[in-house]
Design a protein around this motif. Sequence first.
Motif, PDB file in Angstrom:
ATOM      1  N   LYS A 137      29.486  95.579   0.648  1.00 39.97           N
ATOM      2  CA  LYS A 137      28.929  95.380  -0.491  1.00 39.97           C
ATOM      3  C   LYS A 137      28.200  96.508  -1.228  1.00 39.97           C
ATOM      4  N   GLY A 138      27.269  97.313  -0.547  1.00 36.55           N
ATOM      5  CA  GLY A 138      26.625  98.025  -1.342  1.00 36.55           C
ATOM      6  C   GLY A 138      27.429  99.174  -1.835  1.00 36.55           C
ATOM      7  N   THR A 139      28.400  99.588  -1.090  1.00 32.90           N
ATOM      8  CA  THR A 139      29.392 100.602  -1.378  1.00 32.90           C
ATOM      9  C   THR A 139      30.295 100.232  -2.649  1.00 32.90           C
ATOM     10  N   GLN A 140      30.777  99.107  -2.634  1.00 30.24           N
ATOM     11  CA  GLN A 140      31.606  98.588  -3.741  1.00 30.24           C
ATOM     12  C   GLN A 140      30.881  98.140  -4.921  1.00 30.24           C
ATOM     13  N   ALA A 141      29.376  97.554  -4.764  1.00 29.87           N
ATOM     14  CA  ALA A 141      28.479  97.252  -5.911  1.00 29.87           C
ATOM     15  C   ALA A 141      28.329  98.539  -6.592  1.00 29.87           C
ATOM     16  N   LYS A 142      28.088  99.761  -6.116  1.00 26.63           N
ATOM     17  CA  LYS A 142      27.892 101.057  -6.701  1.00 26.63           C
ATOM     18  C   LYS A 142      28.975 101.256  -7.758  1.00 26.63           C
ATOM     19  N   ARG A 143      30.254 101.456  -7.299  1.00 27.40           N
ATOM     20  CA  ARG A 143      31.290 101.650  -8.242  1.00 27.40           C
ATOM     21  C   ARG A 143      31.673 100.840  -9.145  1.00 27.40           C
ATOM     22  N   ILE A 144      31.589  99.425  -9.095  1.00 30.31           N
ATOM     23  CA  ILE A 144      31.672  98.348  -9.893  1.00 30.31           C
ATOM     24  C   ILE A 144      30.849  98.430 -10.849  1.00 30.31           C
ATOM     25  N   CYS A 145      29.414  98.730 -10.846  1.00 24.13           N
ATOM     26  CA  CYS A 145      28.434  98.708 -11.732  1.00 24.13           C
ATOM     27  C   CYS A 145      28.538 100.086 -12.541  1.00 24.13           C
ATOM     28  N   GLU A 146      29.119 101.122 -11.868  1.00 21.87           N
ATOM     29  CA  GLU A 146      29.390 102.534 -12.751  1.00 21.87           C
ATOM     30  C   GLU A 146      30.410 102.024 -13.615  1.00 21.87           C
ATOM     31  N   THR A 147      31.382 101.454 -13.215  1.00 24.23           N
ATOM     32  CA  THR A 147      32.706 101.302 -14.176  1.00 24.23           C
ATOM     33  C   THR A 147      32.601 100.313 -15.006  1.00 24.23           C
ATOM     34  N   TYR A 148      31.734  99.287 -14.997  1.00 23.15           N
ATOM     35  CA  TYR A 148      31.571  98.168 -16.016  1.00 23.15           C
ATOM     36  C   TYR A 148      30.159  98.295 -16.536  1.00 23.15           C
ATOM     37  N   ASN A 149      29.400  99.253 -16.264  1.00 29.06           N
ATOM     38  CA  ASN A 149      28.017  99.167 -16.819  1.00 29.06           C
ATOM     39  C   ASN A 149      27.250  98.076 -16.810  1.00 29.06           C
ATOM     40  N   ILE A 150      27.108  97.290 -15.735  1.00 26.69           N
ATOM     41  CA  ILE A 150      26.431  96.361 -15.705  1.00 26.69           C
ATOM     42  C   ILE A 150      25.178  96.676 -14.628  1.00 26.69           C
ATOM     43  N   PRO A 151      24.150  96.222 -14.428  1.00 26.56           N
ATOM     44  CA  PRO A 151      23.103  96.316 -13.342  1.00 26.56           C
ATOM     45  C   PRO A 151      23.391  95.975 -12.059  1.00 26.56           C
ATOM     46  N   HIS A 152      23.231  96.848 -11.212  1.00 26.92           N
ATOM     47  CA  HIS A 152      23.224  96.270  -9.630  1.00 26.92           C
ATOM     48  C   HIS A 152      22.082  95.827  -9.157  1.00 26.92           C
ATOM     49  N   ILE A 153      22.125  94.569  -8.806  1.00 27.75           N
ATOM     50  CA  ILE A 153      20.957  93.902  -8.375  1.00 27.75           C
ATOM     51  C   ILE A 153      21.015  93.512  -6.795  1.00 27.75           C
ATOM     52  N   SER A 154      20.493  94.211  -6.109  1.00 28.46           N
ATOM     53  CA  SER A 154      20.519  93.932  -4.620  1.00 28.46           C
ATOM     54  C   SER A 154      19.351  93.771  -4.133  1.00 28.46           C
ATOM     55  N   THR A 155      19.315  92.559  -3.460  1.00 26.22           N
ATOM     56  CA  THR A 155      18.006  91.753  -3.322  1.00 26.22           C
ATOM     57  C   THR A 155      17.379  92.274  -2.015  1.00 26.22           C
ATOM     58  N   GLY A 156      18.337  92.807  -1.165  1.00 23.45           N
ATOM     59  CA  GLY A 156      17.754  93.797   0.122  1.00 23.45           C
ATOM     60  C   GLY A 156      17.203  94.994  -0.351  1.00 23.45           C
ATOM     61  N   ASP A 157      17.576  95.580  -1.469  1.00 24.48           N
ATOM     62  CA  ASP A 157      17.333  96.992  -1.846  1.00 24.48           C
ATOM     63  C   ASP A 157      15.806  96.555  -2.648  1.00 24.48           C
ATOM     64  N   ILE A 158      15.659  95.365  -3.468  1.00 30.72           N
ATOM     65  CA  ILE A 158      14.388  95.035  -3.944  1.00 30.72           C
ATOM     66  C   ILE A 158      13.282  94.919  -2.845  1.00 30.72           C
ATOM     67  N   PHE A 159      13.688  94.029  -1.678  1.00 32.15           N
ATOM     68  CA  PHE A 159      12.860  93.829  -0.708  1.00 32.15           C
ATOM     69  C   PHE A 159      12.275  95.083   0.061  1.00 32.15           C
ATOM     70  N   ARG A 160      13.223  96.146   0.309  1.00 35.11           N
ATOM     71  CA  ARG A 160      12.716  97.394   0.932  1.00 35.11           C
ATOM     72  C   ARG A 160      12.229  98.187   0.086  1.00 35.11           C
ATOM     73  N   GLU A 161      12.287  98.057  -1.199  1.00 31.61           N
ATOM     74  CA  GLU A 161      11.366  98.965  -2.107  1.00 31.61           C
ATOM     75  C   GLU A 161       9.840  98.411  -2.060  1.00 31.61           C
ATOM     76  N   ASN A 162       9.856  96.773  -2.093  1.00 32.15           N
ATOM     77  CA  ASN A 162       8.544  96.385  -1.836  1.00 32.15           C
ATOM     78  C   ASN A 162       7.861  96.610  -0.793  1.00 32.15           C
ATOM     79  N   MET A 163       8.681  96.652   0.628  1.00 35.46           N
ATOM     80  CA  MET A 163       7.989  97.132   1.787  1.00 35.46           C
ATOM     81  C   MET A 163       7.674  98.384   1.783  1.00 35.46           C
ATOM     82  N   LYS A 164       8.243  99.210   1.143  1.00 33.80           N
ATOM     83  CA  LYS A 164       7.904 100.779   1.178  1.00 33.80           C
ATOM     84  C   LYS A 164       6.546 100.933   0.383  1.00 33.80           C
TER      85      LYS A 164
END
Length: 219
Positions: free
Chosen positions: A13-40
């Motif tokens: 999911k993360g791998t494809q999300a990055k490419r899709i968002c770059e191609t279609y210019n939409i924000p990539h919102i990963s709940t896992g990444d948001i939680f990890r950022e908050n944990m950090k």
Amino acid sequence: MRIVLLGPPGAGKGTQAKRICETYNIPHISTGDIFRENMKNDTPLGIKAKEYMAQGLLVPDELVVDMVEDRLKHEDVLNAGYGYLLDGFPRTVFQAAALCAINAKKDCELDFAINLDVPLDILIERVSGRRICPKCAATYHIKYKKPLVDGICDLDKTPLYQRDDDKKETVEKRIEIYQDQTFPLITFYEDKQKIININGLQHMTDVFNDIEKVLSGVR
Ligand code: AP5
Ligand code: ZN
């Protein structure tokens, strides 16, 4: 364009999300990444989420839904014409119903629920071989996407690390939870005629090409 990416842990999911968002210019919102950022950053949300994530369990629905609802109010989403790609959300039928309600408030609906289909026995190898750059968040794999120098990010030469929840026992728990709580979403979105099944076992470029074929229709 409004997309959710479904698939078990390690489906890509993360791998494809990055490419899709770059191609279609939409924000990539990963709940896992948001939680990890908050944990950090040791925020109250991060401290709460850690209790669950460390065990491979889902963070309680109410916490996740509120967080996503807030995130969808940000300028990048609005600038994309209320467009987004959600990676790792929804993960329960409750969350999927909440997303429908959030979209309805905007008089919008989802365009696609893209399901990356990967047999469960492949996932442990994918997840346990994953390595991440702490600086730029680039994702590598010790076998399938090797960095030029072992253990070092190609882009900024930072040493790579392994996620805490990528240990074998925790991954097994995450897969079990996926089957129990998230797999039913395929039927949920089939019933709404939003589901797009993609063979996630192919090379990452071929997975992306298959997704592109579908998305280019609404570009
Ligand atoms: P989250 O961060 O969302 O993790 P996940 O869904 O388990 O997914 P992963 O990040 O493990 O895998 P991925 O599908 O993104 O695969 P990737 O592209 O990296 O969630 C973590 C935790 O946060 C949850 O357990 C939960 O506690 C909590 N949480 C998050 N959202 C929540 C929610 N909505 N509700 C409640 N709790 C929530 O690829 C994996 C590896 O394989 C990489 O190394 C990659 O290089 C490689 N790879 C990718 N594609 C291919 C390919 N085609 N061929 C070969 N290798 C490949
Ligand atoms: Zn990096």
